[in-house]
Design an enzyme around this catalytic site. Structure first.
Site, PDB file in Angstrom:
ATOM      1  N   ASP A 196      25.720 -25.141   5.869  1.00 21.92           N
ATOM      2  CA  ASP A 196      26.493 -26.230   6.448  1.00 21.92           C
ATOM      3  C   ASP A 196      26.316 -26.183   7.961  1.00 21.92           C
ATOM      4  O   ASP A 196      25.718 -25.245   8.486  1.00 21.92           O
ATOM      5  CB  ASP A 196      27.966 -26.174   6.022  1.00 21.92           C
ATOM      6  CG  ASP A 196      28.716 -24.937   6.495  1.00 21.92           C
ATOM      7  OD1 ASP A 196      28.057 -23.965   6.926  1.00 21.92           O
ATOM      8  OD2 ASP A 196      29.955 -24.925   6.406  1.00 21.92           O
TER       9      ASP A 196
ATOM     10  N   HIS B  41      18.639 -14.404   4.331  1.00 22.78           N
ATOM     11  CA  HIS B  41      18.989 -15.327   5.410  1.00 22.78           C
ATOM     12  C   HIS B  41      18.625 -14.721   6.763  1.00 22.78           C
ATOM     13  O   HIS B  41      18.679 -13.498   6.937  1.00 22.78           O
ATOM     14  CB  HIS B  41      20.493 -15.618   5.346  1.00 22.78           C
ATOM     15  CG  HIS B  41      20.925 -16.793   6.147  1.00 22.78           C
ATOM     16  ND1 HIS B  41      21.199 -16.723   7.492  1.00 22.78           N
ATOM     17  CD2 HIS B  41      21.137 -18.091   5.790  1.00 22.78           C
ATOM     18  CE1 HIS B  41      21.564 -17.917   7.928  1.00 22.78           C
ATOM     19  NE2 HIS B  41      21.535 -18.763   6.926  1.00 22.78           N
TER      20      HIS B  41
ATOM     21  N   PHE C 102      19.913 -25.454  11.265  1.00 27.78           N
ATOM     22  CA  PHE C 102      19.488 -24.434  12.217  1.00 27.78           C
ATOM     23  C   PHE C 102      19.226 -24.956  13.628  1.00 27.78           C
ATOM     24  O   PHE C 102      19.089 -24.171  14.566  1.00 27.78           O
ATOM     25  CB  PHE C 102      18.263 -23.661  11.704  1.00 27.78           C
ATOM     26  CG  PHE C 102      18.527 -22.889  10.451  1.00 27.78           C
ATOM     27  CD1 PHE C 102      19.222 -21.692  10.474  1.00 27.78           C
ATOM     28  CD2 PHE C 102      18.107 -23.375   9.218  1.00 27.78           C
ATOM     29  CE1 PHE C 102      19.487 -20.989   9.315  1.00 27.78           C
ATOM     30  CE2 PHE C 102      18.366 -22.671   8.041  1.00 27.78           C
ATOM     31  CZ  PHE C 102      19.053 -21.478   8.085  1.00 27.78           C
TER      32      PHE C 102
END
Length: 227
Positions: free
Chosen positions: A65, A186, A78
């Site tokens: 999000d 991640h 990002f």
């Protein structure tokens, strides 16, 4: 909040825009923007789709999000606006880009150059309340972004870059017989050392594109973010 995307995504997503669930999301967002600080600004919610059309999408970088601190979110996963400090996850993305392709980091986080080449910078949830990550999860955005992922998967010829568990939960939606998937931990400082660093997503994405007969992405961002 009128839902208009100025390219072919409008037709792809129209079944969601006209659904009862989206009407509920619309009402929720109207209240949220009136009573709370919500990111990104309302007219940037669909920025990722406006930057990268359905027909031109070659790579999807899927985020969770938007950034939830002031002045960061621009409606693309990002990325941050010119002049905004580069967030830690993007610092790590730039580090891996340098390790992978020898491309030195730029001093901004504006990723529009990638988007214009066909990199869809998509978050699974398109809005967030200030200071509260995941605060709009489960409110209806997933129906829309899942539709986008499914439509691209059906079309084929797309490289899906899935960083972290949240993104990788979308993997069953992707037809890997006609698309490529690159998955790793991640880039967050909490997880980057568990396998994001060294995963070479950029060279692997370009190799997959070339195998599918597509032009590779020029991952070198301009030094001036406005160029």
């Amino acid at each position: 909040m009128k839902t208009i995307i100025h390219d072919d995504w409008q037709q792809v997503l129209e079944p969601v825009f006209t659904s009862p669930e989206y009407a509920q999301l619309h009402m929720f967002l109207k209240s949220e923007y009136e009573h709370n600080t919500i990111y990104p600004e309302m007219h940037h919610i669909f920025q990722a789709f406006d930057w990268t059309s359905f027909a031109n999408t070659k790579v999807v970088i899927l985020g969770q999000d938007p950034y939830h601190e002031p002045n960061q979110a621009v409606g693309a996963s990002f990325a941050v606006a010119p002049g905004v400090q580069i967030p830690p996850s993007l610092v790590n993305i730039y580090q891996e880009l340098q390790d992978d392709l020898g491309i030195a980091p730029v001093n901004h986080g504006y990723l529009k150059h990638w988007a214009e080449q066909g990199v869809l910078l998509l978050n699974a949830v398109l809005t967030v309340r200030r200071g509260a990550a995941n605060s709009h999860r489960g409110r209806g955005w997933e129906q829309l972004t899942d539709r986008a992922i499914a439509a691209l998967s059906e079309r084929g010829g797309v490289v899906f870059i899935l960083w972290g568990r949240s993104a990788q939960n979308k993997r069953p939606m992707i037809d890997e017989s006609k698309n490529a998937v690159i998955a790793s931990p991640h880039p967050s400082p909490l997880s980057a050392y568990r396998g994001f660093f060294g995963s070479k997503p950029f060279s692997r994405a370009n190799a997959a594109l070339q195998e599918m007969g597509e032009t590779p992405i020029d991952w070198q961002l301009p030094a001036n973010p406005e160029e």
